[in-house]
Design an enzyme around this catalytic site. Sequence first.
Site, PDB file in Angstrom:
ATOM      1  N   GLY A  12       0.827  -1.215   0.000  1.00 58.64           N
ATOM      2  CA  GLY A  12       0.000   0.000   0.000  1.00 58.64           C
ATOM      3  C   GLY A  12       0.852   1.253   0.000  1.00 58.64           C
ATOM      4  O   GLY A  12       2.080   1.195  -0.132  1.00 58.64           O
ATOM      5  N   TYR A  13       0.189   2.387   0.184  1.00 59.78           N
ATOM      6  CA  TYR A  13       0.874   3.682   0.056  1.00 59.78           C
ATOM      7  C   TYR A  13       1.953   3.866   1.122  1.00 59.78           C
ATOM      8  O   TYR A  13       3.152   3.895   0.822  1.00 59.78           O
ATOM      9  CB  TYR A  13      -0.185   4.777   0.134  1.00 59.78           C
ATOM     10  CG  TYR A  13       0.324   6.201   0.139  1.00 59.78           C
ATOM     11  CD1 TYR A  13      -0.277   7.167   0.927  1.00 59.78           C
ATOM     12  CD2 TYR A  13       1.399   6.596  -0.662  1.00 59.78           C
ATOM     13  CE1 TYR A  13       0.158   8.483   0.922  1.00 59.78           C
ATOM     14  CE2 TYR A  13       1.847   7.905  -0.682  1.00 59.78           C
ATOM     15  CZ  TYR A  13       1.224   8.850   0.127  1.00 59.78           C
ATOM     16  OH  TYR A  13       1.664  10.157   0.129  1.00 59.78           O
ATOM     17  N   ASP A  33      -0.138  -8.875   1.930  1.00 63.17           N
ATOM     18  CA  ASP A  33      -1.072  -7.886   1.389  1.00 63.17           C
ATOM     19  C   ASP A  33      -2.144  -8.653   0.604  1.00 63.17           C
ATOM     20  O   ASP A  33      -1.825  -9.576  -0.149  1.00 63.17           O
ATOM     21  CB  ASP A  33      -0.323  -6.900   0.463  1.00 63.17           C
ATOM     22  CG  ASP A  33      -1.088  -5.597   0.239  1.00 63.17           C
ATOM     23  OD1 ASP A  33      -0.540  -4.527   0.546  1.00 63.17           O
ATOM     24  OD2 ASP A  33      -2.254  -5.677  -0.228  1.00 63.17           O
ATOM     25  N   SER A  36      -6.331  -5.789  -1.973  1.00 60.62           N
ATOM     26  CA  SER A  36      -7.680  -5.190  -2.107  1.00 60.62           C
ATOM     27  C   SER A  36      -7.573  -3.683  -2.378  1.00 60.62           C
ATOM     28  O   SER A  36      -8.502  -3.085  -2.912  1.00 60.62           O
ATOM     29  CB  SER A  36      -8.484  -5.420  -0.817  1.00 60.62           C
ATOM     30  OG  SER A  36      -7.849  -4.747   0.272  1.00 60.62           O
ATOM     31  N   PHE A  82      -0.158  -2.219   8.736  1.00 62.25           N
ATOM     32  CA  PHE A  82      -0.849  -1.169   7.963  1.00 62.25           C
ATOM     33  C   PHE A  82      -2.184  -1.668   7.425  1.00 62.25           C
ATOM     34  O   PHE A  82      -3.070  -0.881   7.113  1.00 62.25           O
ATOM     35  CB  PHE A  82      -0.002  -0.759   6.741  1.00 62.25           C
ATOM     36  CG  PHE A  82       1.258  -0.044   7.074  1.00 62.25           C
ATOM     37  CD1 PHE A  82       2.485  -0.699   7.029  1.00 62.25           C
ATOM     38  CD2 PHE A  82       1.251   1.297   7.420  1.00 62.25           C
ATOM     39  CE1 PHE A  82       3.679  -0.038   7.320  1.00 62.25           C
ATOM     40  CE2 PHE A  82       2.440   1.969   7.714  1.00 62.25           C
ATOM     41  CZ  PHE A  82       3.649   1.303   7.652  1.00 62.25           C
ATOM     42  N   LYS A  86      -9.433   2.225   4.578  1.00 66.23           N
ATOM     43  CA  LYS A  86      -9.187   3.544   5.175  1.00 66.23           C
ATOM     44  C   LYS A  86      -9.985   4.674   4.541  1.00 66.23           C
ATOM     45  O   LYS A  86      -9.656   5.857   4.697  1.00 66.23           O
ATOM     46  CB  LYS A  86      -7.710   3.851   5.058  1.00 66.23           C
ATOM     47  CG  LYS A  86      -7.187   3.781   3.639  1.00 66.23           C
ATOM     48  CD  LYS A  86      -5.988   4.657   3.482  1.00 66.23           C
ATOM     49  CE  LYS A  86      -5.997   5.322   2.131  1.00 66.23           C
ATOM     50  NZ  LYS A  86      -5.131   6.467   2.045  1.00 66.23           N
ATOM     51  N   SER A 126      -4.131   7.010  13.560  1.00 69.91           N
ATOM     52  CA  SER A 126      -4.442   8.230  12.829  1.00 69.91           C
ATOM     53  C   SER A 126      -4.855   9.342  13.789  1.00 69.91           C
ATOM     54  O   SER A 126      -5.463   9.086  14.829  1.00 69.91           O
ATOM     55  CB  SER A 126      -5.599   7.952  11.869  1.00 69.91           C
ATOM     56  OG  SER A 126      -6.123   9.160  11.363  1.00 69.91           O
ATOM     57  N   TYR A 151     -14.593   4.224  10.209  1.00 71.11           N
ATOM     58  CA  TYR A 151     -13.138   4.102   9.968  1.00 71.11           C
ATOM     59  C   TYR A 151     -12.388   4.605  11.195  1.00 71.11           C
ATOM     60  O   TYR A 151     -11.520   3.910  11.729  1.00 71.11           O
ATOM     61  CB  TYR A 151     -12.729   4.917   8.732  1.00 71.11           C
ATOM     62  CG  TYR A 151     -11.268   5.280   8.733  1.00 71.11           C
ATOM     63  CD1 TYR A 151     -10.861   6.576   9.061  1.00 71.11           C
ATOM     64  CD2 TYR A 151     -10.284   4.338   8.446  1.00 71.11           C
ATOM     65  CE1 TYR A 151      -9.520   6.923   9.091  1.00 71.11           C
ATOM     66  CE2 TYR A 151      -8.937   4.675   8.477  1.00 71.11           C
ATOM     67  CZ  TYR A 151      -8.571   5.971   8.801  1.00 71.11           C
ATOM     68  OH  TYR A 151      -7.233   6.296   8.847  1.00 71.11           O
ATOM     69  N   LYS A 155      -9.847   2.705  14.318  1.00 72.09           N
ATOM     70  CA  LYS A 155      -8.524   3.118  14.815  1.00 72.09           C
ATOM     71  C   LYS A 155      -8.565   3.247  16.341  1.00 72.09           C
ATOM     72  O   LYS A 155      -7.650   2.814  17.038  1.00 72.09           O
ATOM     73  CB  LYS A 155      -8.099   4.449  14.189  1.00 72.09           C
ATOM     74  CG  LYS A 155      -7.795   4.368  12.696  1.00 72.09           C
ATOM     75  CD  LYS A 155      -6.715   3.343  12.397  1.00 72.09           C
ATOM     76  CE  LYS A 155      -6.416   3.238  10.908  1.00 72.09           C
ATOM     77  NZ  LYS A 155      -5.483   2.128  10.597  1.00 72.09           N
ATOM     78  N   ASN A 180      -1.738  13.958   7.965  1.00 73.34           N
ATOM     79  CA  ASN A 180      -2.153  13.671   6.576  1.00 73.34           C
ATOM     80  C   ASN A 180      -0.965  13.303   5.690  1.00 73.34           C
ATOM     81  O   ASN A 180      -0.235  14.182   5.264  1.00 73.34           O
ATOM     82  CB  ASN A 180      -2.908  14.875   6.012  1.00 73.34           C
ATOM     83  CG  ASN A 180      -4.272  15.012   6.660  1.00 73.34           C
ATOM     84  OD1 ASN A 180      -4.384  15.146   7.886  1.00 73.34           O
ATOM     85  ND2 ASN A 180      -5.322  14.949   5.853  1.00 73.34           N
ATOM     86  N   ARG A 232      -5.017  21.265   7.793  1.00 67.54           N
ATOM     87  CA  ARG A 232      -4.508  19.936   8.129  1.00 67.54           C
ATOM     88  C   ARG A 232      -2.981  20.004   8.177  1.00 67.54           C
ATOM     89  O   ARG A 232      -2.374  20.985   7.722  1.00 67.54           O
ATOM     90  CB  ARG A 232      -4.939  18.904   7.065  1.00 67.54           C
ATOM     91  CG  ARG A 232      -6.442  18.697   6.939  1.00 67.54           C
ATOM     92  CD  ARG A 232      -7.019  17.983   8.138  1.00 67.54           C
ATOM     93  NE  ARG A 232      -8.443  17.650   7.956  1.00 67.54           N
ATOM     94  CZ  ARG A 232      -9.443  18.481   8.192  1.00 67.54           C
ATOM     95  NH1 ARG A 232      -9.186  19.743   8.614  1.00 67.54           N
ATOM     96  NH2 ARG A 232     -10.700  18.104   8.013  1.00 67.54           N
TER      97      ARG A 232
END
Length: 336
Positions: A12-13, A33, A36, A82, A86, A126, A151, A155, A180, A232
């Site tokens: 992922g990112y 992973d 998805s 992770f 999200k 987060s 979501y 967390k 962010n 942010r």
Amino acid sequence: MNKKILVTGGLGYIGSHTVVALQQSGYEVVIIDDLSNSELFVLDRISEITGIQPDFHPIDLKETEAVNDFFETAKIDGVIHFAAHKAVGESVEKPLMYFRNNILGLVNVLEAMKKNSIDNFIFSSSCTVYGQADKMPIDENAPIKKAESPYAKTKQMGEEILEDFVSAYDKNVISLRYFNPVGAHPSALIGELPKGIPNNLVPFVTQTAAGIREQLSVFGDDYPTRDGTAIRDYIYVCDLADAHVKALNRLLEKKNSEPLEVFNLGTGVGSTVLEVIKTFEKVNGLNLNYRIVGRRAGDITEAFADNRKAARELGWEPKTSLDESMRTAWEWQKTL
Ligand code: WQD
């Protein structure tokens, strides 16, 4: 002997950028992973950057047996977790999918760690757990407010589960509360890959600049801020990745001062939506097509981090400016 680290959601990112940083710090990395919300080509890109192909297992963490089978043979020294859905908006439409995926997935990993005597765990959390905090900047002692979305609840629930996990089973955990995350690796080989219409600001900005999206909608300019748009704390993804390595080092070297530690990861500087847009236009020499529309439900006015605890305890400081984050985001978008 290199320590072996499991990174769930490692394609992922933030996961992929953290895998790169871990490998470059001498760790052996294995990725789980379920693809998805990620693409398999990221595995080759990681290898292209570091010269090391991580071990990869396409496992769905909701599959309890598959998770246990993996842990029985894998000989892991620590886990960075992770893997989770999200998207705030999607979680409102499909809360049970979010609870099943994010909570069952987490519990399966924790149970497998207990069974296999693995003691070190880092949780991807987060700043959303704070809701609209009463005072800025937000430090780790800010009260946890009622979550604005399923979501966000996952967390908060994740952190509560970890409180009991560390005390009942004598484990060591660090929960990292990201503000962010933005930008892409300087190589432009990995970056954010939102599926479908981006929820987050910066990928929508880059896709608008690329002509994939017609126009960016700025969600509200009637907030009580310097230019009316929401504030942010936009933290560069590679700085975020470095913080995970430092947190892992802290646990493996047993330097943590309590079994569960929490750190806010942000720049400590707030930027408004219009300031992000102006910065993106300036550094990339572009004119962005956007218009102001109404507020998005659930959005808070302002959030930026007090990051002094991470500086003091982790020895971590964000090094990258918003300008550089916006430049890397655009360089990455142009490769897609
Ligand atoms: C940022 C600002 C929007 C899109 C969420 C999660 C957080 C984290 C990041 C998950 C806000 C405005 C956005 C757009 C806009 N994790 N915006 N037009 O909501 O602060 O945080 O995503 O990924 O846990 O809560 O991030 O990028 O959606 O919004 O004006 O098309 O940009 O209103 O002020 P957010 P965001």
